[in-house]
Every structure is written in structure tokens, then in C-alpha cells.
Motif scaffolding. Structure first.
Motif, mmCIF file in Angstrom:
data_model
loop_
_atom_site.group_PDB
_atom_site.id
_atom_site.type_symbol
_atom_site.label_atom_id
_atom_site.label_comp_id
_atom_site.label_asym_id
_atom_site.label_seq_id
_atom_site.Cartn_x
_atom_site.Cartn_y
_atom_site.Cartn_z
ATOM 1 N N PHE A 20 30.062 83.188 6.096
ATOM 2 C CA PHE A 20 31.074 83.996 5.414
ATOM 3 C C PHE A 20 32.343 83.199 5.173
ATOM 4 C CE2 PHE A 20 34.764 86.836 5.558
ATOM 5 C CZ PHE A 20 34.490 87.639 4.456
ATOM 6 N N ALA A 21 32.744 82.379 6.162
ATOM 7 C CA ALA A 21 33.950 81.568 6.008
ATOM 8 C C ALA A 21 33.801 80.589 4.838
ATOM 9 C CB ALA A 21 34.247 80.814 7.301
ATOM 10 N N LYS A 22 32.595 80.025 4.682
ATOM 11 C CA LYS A 22 32.352 79.121 3.553
ATOM 12 C C LYS A 22 32.534 79.856 2.225
ATOM 13 C CE LYS A 22 29.030 76.142 5.994
ATOM 14 N NZ LYS A 22 27.611 75.715 6.039
ATOM 15 N N LYS A 23 32.012 81.077 2.148
ATOM 16 C CA LYS A 23 32.145 81.854 0.922
ATOM 17 C C LYS A 23 33.591 82.255 0.675
ATOM 18 C CE LYS A 23 27.387 83.518 1.191
ATOM 19 N NZ LYS A 23 26.485 84.665 1.424
ATOM 20 N N ALA A 24 34.334 82.507 1.771
ATOM 21 C CA ALA A 24 35.750 82.823 1.629
ATOM 22 C C ALA A 24 36.516 81.622 1.053
ATOM 23 C CB ALA A 24 36.337 83.230 2.977
ATOM 24 N N CYS A 74 40.559 87.173 5.555
ATOM 25 C CA CYS A 74 39.344 87.481 4.789
ATOM 26 C C CYS A 74 38.374 88.323 5.599
ATOM 27 C CB CYS A 74 38.663 86.187 4.358
ATOM 28 S SG CYS A 74 39.711 85.124 3.330
ATOM 29 N N GLY A 75 37.830 89.348 4.967
ATOM 30 C CA GLY A 75 36.856 90.208 5.624
ATOM 31 C C GLY A 75 37.410 91.601 5.844
ATOM 32 N N ASP A 76 36.560 92.493 6.291
ATOM 33 C CA ASP A 76 36.955 93.888 6.481
ATOM 34 C C ASP A 76 37.381 94.195 7.904
ATOM 35 O OD1 ASP A 76 36.431 94.416 3.834
ATOM 36 O OD2 ASP A 76 34.350 95.000 4.200
ATOM 37 N N ARG A 77 37.395 93.176 8.770
ATOM 38 C CA ARG A 77 37.850 93.367 10.137
ATOM 39 C C ARG A 77 38.801 92.247 10.524
ATOM 40 N NH1 ARG A 77 33.779 93.682 14.492
ATOM 41 N NH2 ARG A 77 35.612 94.423 15.551
ATOM 42 N N PRO A 95 53.618 84.064 3.506
ATOM 43 C CA PRO A 95 53.023 85.269 2.921
ATOM 44 C C PRO A 95 51.578 85.450 3.364
ATOM 45 C CG PRO A 95 54.222 84.016 1.262
ATOM 46 C CD PRO A 95 54.143 83.145 2.476
ATOM 47 N N ILE A 96 51.170 86.715 3.537
ATOM 48 C CA ILE A 96 49.827 87.053 3.992
ATOM 49 C C ILE A 96 49.147 87.899 2.929
ATOM 50 C CG2 ILE A 96 48.467 88.228 5.767
ATOM 51 C CD1 ILE A 96 50.938 87.723 7.634
ATOM 52 N N CYS A 97 47.924 87.526 2.587
ATOM 53 C CA CYS A 97 47.134 88.260 1.604
ATOM 54 C C CYS A 97 45.846 88.726 2.271
ATOM 55 C CB CYS A 97 46.813 87.361 0.406
ATOM 56 S SG CYS A 97 45.754 88.121 -0.834
ATOM 57 N N TYR A 98 45.534 89.999 2.142
ATOM 58 C CA TYR A 98 44.321 90.545 2.733
ATOM 59 C C TYR A 98 43.232 90.617 1.663
ATOM 60 C CZ TYR A 98 47.245 91.804 6.699
ATOM 61 O OH TYR A 98 48.098 91.750 7.779
ATOM 62 N N VAL A 99 42.098 89.962 1.945
ATOM 63 C CA VAL A 99 41.004 89.874 0.983
ATOM 64 C C VAL A 99 39.783 90.556 1.592
ATOM 65 C CG1 VAL A 99 39.634 88.357 -0.472
ATOM 66 C CG2 VAL A 99 41.936 87.661 0.221
ATOM 67 N N SER A 100 39.271 91.571 0.927
ATOM 68 C CA SER A 100 38.155 92.334 1.478
ATOM 69 C C SER A 100 36.841 91.567 1.366
ATOM 70 C CB SER A 100 38.022 93.678 0.759
ATOM 71 O OG SER A 100 37.557 93.479 -0.558
ATOM 72 N N GLU A 101 35.876 91.999 2.155
ATOM 73 C CA GLU A 101 34.542 91.402 2.105
ATOM 74 C C GLU A 101 33.927 91.595 0.718
ATOM 75 O OE1 GLU A 101 30.389 92.165 4.479
ATOM 76 O OE2 GLU A 101 32.239 91.991 5.647
ATOM 77 N N GLU A 102 34.199 92.757 0.121
ATOM 78 C CA GLU A 102 33.652 93.030 -1.201
ATOM 79 C C GLU A 102 34.212 92.077 -2.249
ATOM 80 O OE1 GLU A 102 33.248 96.760 -4.384
ATOM 81 O OE2 GLU A 102 34.057 97.086 -2.376
ATOM 82 N N GLN A 103 35.503 91.723 -2.133
ATOM 83 C CA GLN A 103 36.092 90.775 -3.081
ATOM 84 C C GLN A 103 35.431 89.410 -2.982
ATOM 85 O OE1 GLN A 103 40.252 92.050 -1.699
ATOM 86 N NE2 GLN A 103 40.675 91.182 -3.709
#
Length: 362
Positions: A20-24, A74-77, A95-103
Motif C-alpha cells: 500500500f505504501a508503494k501505491k501511495a 495515506c489510508g483510512d486509518r 501542511p498535512i493532507c489526508y488521502v483516503s484509501e479510495e483515492q
């Protein structure tokens, strides 16, 4: 091009989380930015089980974070490690950006969610909706994964009146709603303990090396008033209490992969006082009694260090109260050795040498 610090879960299912980290990171690249992911880089070079190498990796990650333009969570948790990175980024003004698993992964097919409905006679009566955590909708790729999370939520309830009931639903079909219920609000009510502190049964005990040389004692306590078990895990530094056996996996639930979901309480013995941990104190003292006995047997010749306030009564009641008072006044820890004896400090002003006999009468 910005330099993005990629924060995503790592501990637990390391293989899955690494993918998942690679995909992020690829998502960051596709957005036109450069990325830095310490949990992909440093484990290739350093041994995470070695405390010095683990700390070196953490220190290097912190050093690079200060040079990044943004942190993307990155992720939903949000894992405990991610939260520490987020807190540091806030301190540094990054700055902090929250990126969902779906994104990152695209829509899951199928998608399951947890539908929560407040108890009708409870403080949240009338409220219902999809369950959110950290303001993010909880979505799952399988029904079994969803049911495991629901089971963990129920096990975290420490009273006989859960704030809500939970149901696994097909998010895309069964419940078309934008209503939400927040996990933090529900757990604030569910995790108010309502059981008699000293009313428990010891179901199992285990002691051993959990990896990396960390020796831990674990005691399973059954709480008849709640009809559930909790696991108290301790060493000479801290105690954790969980609603599933994440340490030894004797319940075969693979709960080590979801430690944050089963955690009920944790504290360091140097940071907390016994008066602060009711109603857990009797169970913690019982677990410490077992752990001290096992560890001093295993490491004969090495003492188990513990602040005097945390000493189990079976040891304290046979101790010289003046010596324990002196240790506490001096800010020293009691040194318990094999045979449940407390080793006396050489600089104790009463000219004592040797040990006090702390053996518990049989």
C-alpha cells in the motif's frame, strides 16, 4: 514539484502495508510531486528489532520530515506511528493532507461499511449513520473484515449498556445515506468502566520473549459482570490492557495486526500512579506479581525494577516499610530478585546490607 512525506500504516501486516505504501508513493508521483517514505527505505537497511537501529531510522525520518513541503497521511486509518508523525509535522508547521484509501487504490469492489444505530434509551438516542473514525468513513473490502472490526468494537465496551449497535452493510447498495456517527463519540461512552475491580477470574498466564529480546508477562482475566476477557501485559516498564490476546495469539484472532483496535489501556510505571488506573489496578497488580515471579526465575541474578507504589501487596506486606519509604523519598525503584526478595541499596542509611526476606508464606 513539492517534496511529500508519505505516512501510512506499517506495523502489523507488513507485506500488505508495504504494498500500500508503494501505491501511495506512486499516487504522490502521479500528482506531480516527489516523495519520501521512510518505512519503505530504512527497513531495507536497518534491523527494526534492534533498538539502536530502529531509533536511528526514526531519527533520520524526523530529520527529513523537517525538509519536506507537506505530509500526506495515506489510508483510512491513522496508526499510532502515523499520529506521531502528524503531531511532529504540526509542531514544525508543515501542511498535512489526508488521502483516503479510495483515492489511492480506486473504488473497492465490493465495499462494506458499518451502520451504527444509537441505543434508544441511551444518551445518543435517535442518532444513526455510517461509522467514521478520525472523521473518515470506515470502508472494508470484505464482509469478514467488517465483522472482525464490529467484534472488536463490541469487545471494547466496558459496561453493560453499549452506546450503539453495529451492522455490516453493503455500502453501495443497502444504505444510501450521508448520515454519519463518529467512533470517538461512541467509545467515549462505551469505554467508561462499569465493573467491580476485584471481581475477576484468572483464565491463563504466559511469559516469554515477544521478539527483539522483550520479555513480557500476560494474564488473561475473565470479567463475569461483562461476560468477557481482557489481557493484561506487563514488563518492568509499562502495562497494556487489550480486549484480545494480541501478544501470544492464543485466541487465534491475529489481533497483533490491529493492536490499536483492541487496546483498552496503556501506561508507563514511571509516568502513572496506581490511583490513576482504577478499576484496572487489582488486575495490574496480579499480573505484575506473576511477571515478577517469572522474570526473576528466568533471569536469576538480575533484579526486576519497579517503583515502590506499584509493588504487589504479596511483596509489599512482607517488606520493611521504612526501607520502602526511603526508596520512595529518594526516587529509587525497588529491586525485586529471585525468591521474591527485595535487594537492599548499599547506601541505605540504616547500615543494612543484604536483602529483606520478602518470601510470600505458602
Amino acid at each position: 514539484m513539492k517534496l511529500i512525506y508519505v505516512a501510512s500504516p506499517y506495523a502489523g501486516d507488513i507485506e500488505k502495508n508495504t504494498e500500500f505504501a508503494k501505491k501511495a508513493c506512486r499516487h504522490v508521483m502521479n500528482e506531480g510531486h516527489a516523495f519520501f517514505a521512510p518505512h519503505l527505505l530504512y527497513p531495507q537497511l536497518l534491523n527494526d528489532a534492534n533498538p539502536d537501529e530502529r531509533q536511528a531510522g526514526l531519527d533520520m525520518g524526523i530529520a527529513v520530515l523537517g525538509k519536506c513541503d507537506e505530509l500526506w497521511a495515506c489510508g483510512d486509518r491513522i496508526s499510532s506511528g502515523m499520529q506521531a508523525e502528524i503531531d511532529l509535522a504540526k509542531q514544525l508547521g508543515i501542511p498535512i493532507c489526508y488521502v483516503s484509501e479510495e483515492q489511492i487504490l480506486g473504488p473497492l469492489d465490493p465495499v462494506y461499511a458499518i451502520w451504527a444505530k444509537a441505543r434508544e434509551d441511551g444518551p445518543l438516542a435517535g442518532q444513526l449513520g455510517f461509522l467514521c473514525e478520525n472523521r473518515r468513513l470506515l470502508l472494508f473490502s470484505s464482509q469478514s473484515e467488517t465483522e472482525v472490526r464490529i467484534k472488536d468494537l463490541r469487545n471494547l465496551c466496558l459496561n453493560t449498556s453499549p452506546a450503539a449497535v453495529y451492522q455490516c452493510v453493503d455500502y453501495s447498495v443497502e444504505y444510501a445515506s450521508d448520515r454519519r456517527m463518529h467512533l470517538e463519540t461512541l467509545q467515549e461512552l462505551d469505554m467508561i468502566p462499569a465493573f467491580t475491580p476485584d471481581k475477576f477470574e484468572v483464565k491463563s498466564q504466559a511469559y516469554g520473549n515477544t521478539g527483539g529480546g522483550c520479555m513480557v508477562g500476560t494474564v488473561q482475566f475473565y470479567l463475569p459482570e461483562l461476560d468477557k476477557s481482557v489481557w493484561v501485559n506487563c514488563n518492568d516498564e509499562c502495562v497494556t490492557i487489550t480486549s484480545a490476546d494480541y501478544m501470544w495469539n492464543e485466541d487465534h484472532s491475529e489481533s497483533w495486526e490491529r493492536y490499536d483496535d483492541v487496546l483498552l489501556y496503556q501506561a508507563g510505571f514511571d509516568d502513572a500512579l496506581p490511583d490513576d488506573v482504577e478499576p484496572w489496578l487489582p488486575m495490574i497488580k496480579k499480573a505484575l506479581e506473576y511477571t515478577i515471579d517469572q522474570e526473576t526465575r528466568y533471569f536469576q541474578g538480575r533484579a526486576f525494577s519497579l517503583p515502590t507504589a506499584w509493588l504487589p501487596e504479596s511483596i509489599r506486606e512482607n517488606a520493611d516499610p521504612e526501607y520502602l519509604a526511603w526508596l520512595q523519598a529518594e526516587g529509587k525503584e525497588a529491586q525485586v530478585v529471585y525468591g521474591s526478595n527485595i535487594e537492599m541499596e548499599k547506601d541505605y542509611p540504616q547500615n543494612g546490607q543484604g536483602t529483606f526476606d520478602m518470601t510470600v508464606p505458602s
